[in-house]
Design a protein around this motif. Structure first.
Motif, PDB file in Angstrom:
ATOM      1  N   GLU A 108      -8.977  -2.092  -0.019  1.00 24.90           N
ATOM      2  CA  GLU A 108      -7.953  -2.619  -0.917  1.00 24.90           C
ATOM      3  C   GLU A 108      -6.603  -2.758  -0.210  1.00 24.90           C
ATOM      4  O   GLU A 108      -5.868  -3.726  -0.449  1.00 24.90           O
ATOM      5  CB  GLU A 108      -7.811  -1.712  -2.144  1.00 24.90           C
ATOM      6  CG  GLU A 108      -8.992  -1.785  -3.094  1.00 24.90           C
ATOM      7  CD  GLU A 108      -8.739  -0.999  -4.373  1.00 24.90           C
ATOM      8  OE1 GLU A 108      -7.761  -0.204  -4.398  1.00 24.90           O
ATOM      9  OE2 GLU A 108      -9.499  -1.197  -5.345  1.00 24.90           O
ATOM     10  N   ASN A 109      -6.273  -1.799   0.641  1.00 24.75           N
ATOM     11  CA  ASN A 109      -4.998  -1.859   1.360  1.00 24.75           C
ATOM     12  C   ASN A 109      -4.933  -3.081   2.272  1.00 24.75           C
ATOM     13  O   ASN A 109      -3.928  -3.790   2.323  1.00 24.75           O
ATOM     14  CB  ASN A 109      -4.785  -0.584   2.171  1.00 24.75           C
ATOM     15  CG  ASN A 109      -4.496   0.627   1.301  1.00 24.75           C
ATOM     16  OD1 ASN A 109      -4.201   0.503   0.113  1.00 24.75           O
ATOM     17  ND2 ASN A 109      -4.595   1.809   1.883  1.00 24.75           N
TER      18      ASN A 109
ATOM     19  N   GLN B  70     -10.462   2.444  -0.575  1.00 24.99           N
ATOM     20  CA  GLN B  70      -9.002   2.398  -0.572  1.00 24.99           C
ATOM     21  C   GLN B  70      -8.494   1.618   0.644  1.00 24.99           C
ATOM     22  O   GLN B  70      -7.553   0.829   0.544  1.00 24.99           O
ATOM     23  CB  GLN B  70      -8.425   3.815  -0.552  1.00 24.99           C
ATOM     24  CG  GLN B  70      -6.908   3.872  -0.728  1.00 24.99           C
ATOM     25  CD  GLN B  70      -6.481   3.482  -2.126  1.00 24.99           C
ATOM     26  OE1 GLN B  70      -6.884   4.101  -3.111  1.00 24.99           O
ATOM     27  NE2 GLN B  70      -5.695   2.419  -2.219  1.00 24.99           N
TER      28      GLN B  70
ATOM     29  N   GLN C 194      -0.060   4.742  -2.160  1.00 31.83           N
ATOM     30  CA  GLN C 194      -0.925   5.538  -1.298  1.00 31.83           C
ATOM     31  C   GLN C 194      -1.370   6.815  -2.018  1.00 31.83           C
ATOM     32  O   GLN C 194      -0.550   7.562  -2.548  1.00 31.83           O
ATOM     33  CB  GLN C 194      -0.196   5.895  -0.002  1.00 31.83           C
ATOM     34  CG  GLN C 194      -1.097   6.379   1.108  1.00 31.83           C
ATOM     35  CD  GLN C 194      -2.017   5.264   1.615  1.00 31.83           C
ATOM     36  OE1 GLN C 194      -1.587   4.149   1.800  1.00 31.83           O
ATOM     37  NE2 GLN C 194      -3.288   5.602   1.812  1.00 31.83           N
TER      38      GLN C 194
ATOM     39  N   PRO D  56       0.803  -1.242   0.000  1.00 33.53           N
ATOM     40  CA  PRO D  56       0.000   0.000   0.000  1.00 33.53           C
ATOM     41  C   PRO D  56       0.824   1.275   0.000  1.00 33.53           C
ATOM     42  O   PRO D  56       0.431   2.266  -0.625  1.00 33.53           O
ATOM     43  CB  PRO D  56      -0.831  -0.133   1.281  1.00 33.53           C
ATOM     44  CG  PRO D  56      -0.964  -1.600   1.503  1.00 33.53           C
ATOM     45  CD  PRO D  56       0.341  -2.177   1.041  1.00 33.53           C
TER      46      PRO D  56
ATOM     47  N   ASP E 116      -4.829  -6.333   0.032  1.00 31.87           N
ATOM     48  CA  ASP E 116      -3.570  -6.573  -0.655  1.00 31.87           C
ATOM     49  C   ASP E 116      -2.412  -6.810   0.300  1.00 31.87           C
ATOM     50  O   ASP E 116      -1.468  -7.538  -0.022  1.00 31.87           O
ATOM     51  CB  ASP E 116      -3.257  -5.405  -1.597  1.00 31.87           C
ATOM     52  CG  ASP E 116      -4.216  -5.347  -2.772  1.00 31.87           C
ATOM     53  OD1 ASP E 116      -4.959  -6.321  -2.974  1.00 31.87           O
ATOM     54  OD2 ASP E 116      -4.243  -4.321  -3.485  1.00 31.87           O
ATOM     55  N   THR E 117      -2.471  -6.233   1.479  1.00 29.20           N
ATOM     56  CA  THR E 117      -1.445  -6.517   2.484  1.00 29.20           C
ATOM     57  C   THR E 117      -1.521  -7.980   2.900  1.00 29.20           C
ATOM     58  O   THR E 117      -0.490  -8.646   3.086  1.00 29.20           O
ATOM     59  CB  THR E 117      -1.618  -5.601   3.712  1.00 29.20           C
ATOM     60  OG1 THR E 117      -1.472  -4.239   3.304  1.00 29.20           O
ATOM     61  CG2 THR E 117      -0.585  -5.924   4.780  1.00 29.20           C
TER      62      THR E 117
END
Length: 327
Positions: free
Chosen positions: A207-208, A204, A182, A178, A211-212
């Protein structure tokens, strides 16, 4: 000679001339020739390639069933060819089969190199890359046939693999970490002025977090796969450096226990798993690059299972009607 515990065993039969004799390959491994059957020069080094062949077929079927990019189906065909070539090589110890085994490793790695470097590139760049990698594969083929030096092949394979893995690691971090993507308030305003889509702060954040979590699992897959590769390489080198002693130990413990002292067989098993994990990683990374993380998930309930990237239907369920598991 070490003292082994007293276990029931079958004495090793003596080596003998085989159906495929004489040996014409430039390599012959630590496993004794034709001791089990006249139809297979190195029986353990042969049958351990069945894992490659099974995983290759499994991967091809998964690509077709789940709609993965065609380059990965081609890569699985290459993976299957590696296993088949190695099966034939260790069965016969013939030079042509040795070339099928070793050169298919180069070709499959070139395919993965193309998959890694060609993504989202203009058509001209993809064509140039395809020509360059094809030329490289032809050069390695011809020069290796001229030299007939296995060290050249091993170094070429190691270099290509290192380049592909490092490139994929870089792409993975840039795509999913992320902090590298950012969106600041200034970025959001600039995108709005250009008429571009701006995700909400809530989306957002989603998604962060997503995906982390994916990135963490991917790094585990990378470390696990590399550990299998390097561990297999280490065991194989013990086989090479202490072959005389290991052959003696095998004859002391007899069959079936001596099977566990076949270092090159362990190399096949461990690199087969490592290479399969790499292709799975590549497939998952490609879907992430396409921003399709929510359409696929990783099925990998335990580290000893062979993972698969599975496509969800529009309702968010897998092919068995079960809700999506967390990646």
């Amino acid at each position: 000679m070490p003292q082994w515990p007293s276990l029931p065993f079958i004495p090793y039969p003596p080596s003998k001339a085989g159906y495929w004799s004489p040996v014409t390959s430039t390599l012959n491994w630590c496993e004794e020739d034709y001791y089990a059957t006249i139809y297979s020069a190195e029986i353990i080094n042969t049958v351990t390639n069945l894992l490659f062949m099974w995983l290759g077929i499994k991967g091809i079927r998964s690509c077709r069933r789940n709609g993965h990019d065609s380059i990965f189906e081609v890569a699985y065909y290459g993976y299957l060819l590696v296993g088949t070539g190695s099966f034939l090589f260790h069965s016969t110890l013939k030079y042509p089969m040795q070339l099928v085994d070793e050169l298919s490793m180069i070709y499959t790695t070139c395919l993965m190199c193309y998959a890694s470097f060609s993504y989202s590139r203009p058509t001209g760049v993809r064509i140039f890359l395809a020509i360059a990698l094809t030329s490289l594969a032809v050069f390695i083929t011809l020069y290796y046939h001229y030299l007939q030096d296995p060290v050249f092949h091993q170094n070429a394979y190691a270099l290509l693999t290192t380049v592909v893995v490092l490139r994929s690691m870089f792409t993975m971090e840039i795509t999913l970490r992320p902090k590298w993507r950012q969106t600041t308030e200034e970025d959001r305003l600039a995108r709005q002025k250009q008429g571009l889509t701006v995700p909400s702060k809530e989306h957002q954040h989603y998604e962060n977090v997503r995906d982390t979590k994916i990135l963490k699992t991917m790094w585990f897959m990378v470390v696990y796969g590399l550990s299998m590769f390097l561990g297999g390489f280490f065991i194989w080198n013990l086989d090479n450096h202490f072959c005389t002693e290991i052959r003696g130990w095998r004859r002391v413990v007899g069959l079936p226990w001596g099977i566990f002292l076949e270092g090159h067989g362990w190399w096949h098993v461990m690199t087969g798993i490592g290479a399969y994990l790499y292709i799975i990683w590549g497939i998952w990374l490609r879907h992430s690059l396409n921003n399709r993380q929510d359409e696929y998930y990783l099925w990998w309930p335990h580290f000893w299972n062979f993972p698969e990237i599975i496509r969800l239907d529009p309702s968010g369920k897998n092919k068995n009607g079960l809700a999506k598991k967390a990646s």
